[in-house]
Motif scaffolding. Structure first.
Motif, PDB file in Angstrom:
ATOM      1  N   ASP A  41       0.835  -1.191   0.000  1.00 24.71           N
ATOM      2  CA  ASP A  41       0.000   0.000   0.000  1.00 24.71           C
ATOM      3  C   ASP A  41       0.877   1.250   0.000  1.00 24.71           C
ATOM      4  OD1 ASP A  41      -1.428   2.187   1.935  1.00 24.71           O
ATOM      5  OD2 ASP A  41      -2.884   1.137   0.672  1.00 24.71           O
ATOM      6  N   GLN A  55       3.077  -4.813   2.901  1.00 21.23           N
ATOM      7  CA  GLN A  55       2.163  -4.232   3.878  1.00 21.23           C
ATOM      8  C   GLN A  55       0.941  -3.691   3.134  1.00 21.23           C
ATOM      9  OE1 GLN A  55       2.789  -4.402   7.186  1.00 21.23           O
ATOM     10  NE2 GLN A  55       4.718  -5.460   6.704  1.00 21.23           N
ATOM     11  N   GLY A  56      -0.236  -4.208   3.469  1.00 19.69           N
ATOM     12  CA  GLY A  56      -1.438  -3.805   2.745  1.00 19.69           C
ATOM     13  C   GLY A  56      -1.407  -4.345   1.332  1.00 19.69           C
ATOM     14  N   THR A 254      -4.508   3.441  -3.162  1.00 18.30           N
ATOM     15  CA  THR A 254      -3.534   2.464  -2.656  1.00 18.30           C
ATOM     16  C   THR A 254      -2.265   2.416  -3.498  1.00 18.30           C
ATOM     17  OG1 THR A 254      -4.551   0.676  -3.946  1.00 18.30           O
ATOM     18  CG2 THR A 254      -5.390   1.050  -1.715  1.00 18.30           C
TER      19      THR A 254
END
Length: 294
Positions: A41, A55-56, A254
């Motif tokens: 992200d 992450q994400g 994102t």
């Protein structure tokens, strides 16, 4: 042969293994980090929270690149360029290295040609003369401009030439006694024995054509003629307010230029990462045997 099992030898081998593992990790880590950033992200990347694991997790950067129809067109242009460039370079290098592997007594123009090759490898006429030459030959907006724009790979010629000079002279003499001509000797004897060095120059040629990105902006006036490297170099996130829907807004939330650039880098290196293992067993041997005259 008696294996040395002394404490010093075991310590030396252990240190070597540790160092090789560390060097391998140092080579793999940048590639892995690039992949991790491309899958993370934008907020996590901007905050510096991304290191070893995404992450994400999101694939929006890849979706943005692939949804553009120009991506696949540029990909196949690069494939076409690599295939044509590899075939042409293979035969040009082979046909030039064979006569240059002879002595000046056997092939009188050898020394003159070698001096010309070395001079051209060290010095060039510059970008403007190169462009004018390519334009006069009709290489603008043409795949052949990308294939032939690099000229003769002199380093590869020297590599193959030295490999040929290391082959036993008696084989060629025996073939001549049996009535074989130069073409039969080259393709029937030298070429089958040259698998390592020919695989090596194929790797050099493939990597060179695949990674090259500068020639297309110079020779091509249309973006649709760009190969993959030139295409992904100029891909940026372009916002068109009239076409932003809820799905596009969610994706952009994102994704950033940093994650997009990481995705571009990883996509560009992926084909080479896939094909290199098939050439690796020949690579070191080809470099070693073709580098010096024994």
């Amino acid at each position: 042969m008696v294996e040395d099992r002394s404490a010093v030898t075991r310590l030396f081998n252990g240190v070597n293994k540790v160092l090789l593992i560390l060097i391998t990790l140092l080579c793999i880590l940048p590639v892995w980090y690039t992949l991790v950033v491309s899958l993370s992200d934008r907020a996590a990347v901007a905050a510096g929270d991304v290191f070893f694991w995404p992450q994400g997790l999101t694939f929006n950067s890849y979706a943005t690149i692939i949804e553009d129809g120009q991506f696949f067109k540029s990909f196949f242009i690069s494939v076409e360029r690599v295939v044509l460039g590899a075939i042409i370079a293979f035969f040009v290098v082979l046909l030039m290295a064979y006569p240059l592997s002879k002595t000046a007594k056997e092939f009188k123009p050898r020394n003159i040609l070698m001096w010309l090759l070395i001079f051209c490898m060290l010095f060039s006429g510059g970008l403007v003369p190169w462009y004018m030459t390519m334009k006069s030959l009709g290489m603008i907006n043409n795949i052949w401009g990308l294939v032939l724009g690099g000229g003769l790979p002199v380093f590869n010629v020297i590599l193959v030439m030295n490999f040929f000079r290391n082959l036993p002279k008696e084989m060629e003499e025996s073939a001549l006694i049996d009535g074989a001509g130069p073409w039969r000797i080259l393709f029937g004897i030298f070429l089958p024995l040259s698998t390592p060095v020919m695989a090596t120059i194929l790797v050099f040629t493939i990597v060179g054509h695949w990674n090259e990105f500068f020639q297309a902006p110079v020779l091509m006036t249309k973006n649709e003629n760009y190969p993959l490297q030139s295409y992904i170099r100029q891909v940026t996130i372009v916002l068109n307010p009239a076409k932003i829907d809820a799905e596009s807004a969610k994706r952009l939330a994102t994704m950033s230029n940093q994650t997009l650039n990481a995705a571009k880098i990883f996509i560009s290196m992926l084909p080479l990462l896939l094909i290199y293992p098939f050439f690796q067993k020949y690579f070191v041997k080809g470099i070693t045997l073709g580098s010096v005259k024994g």
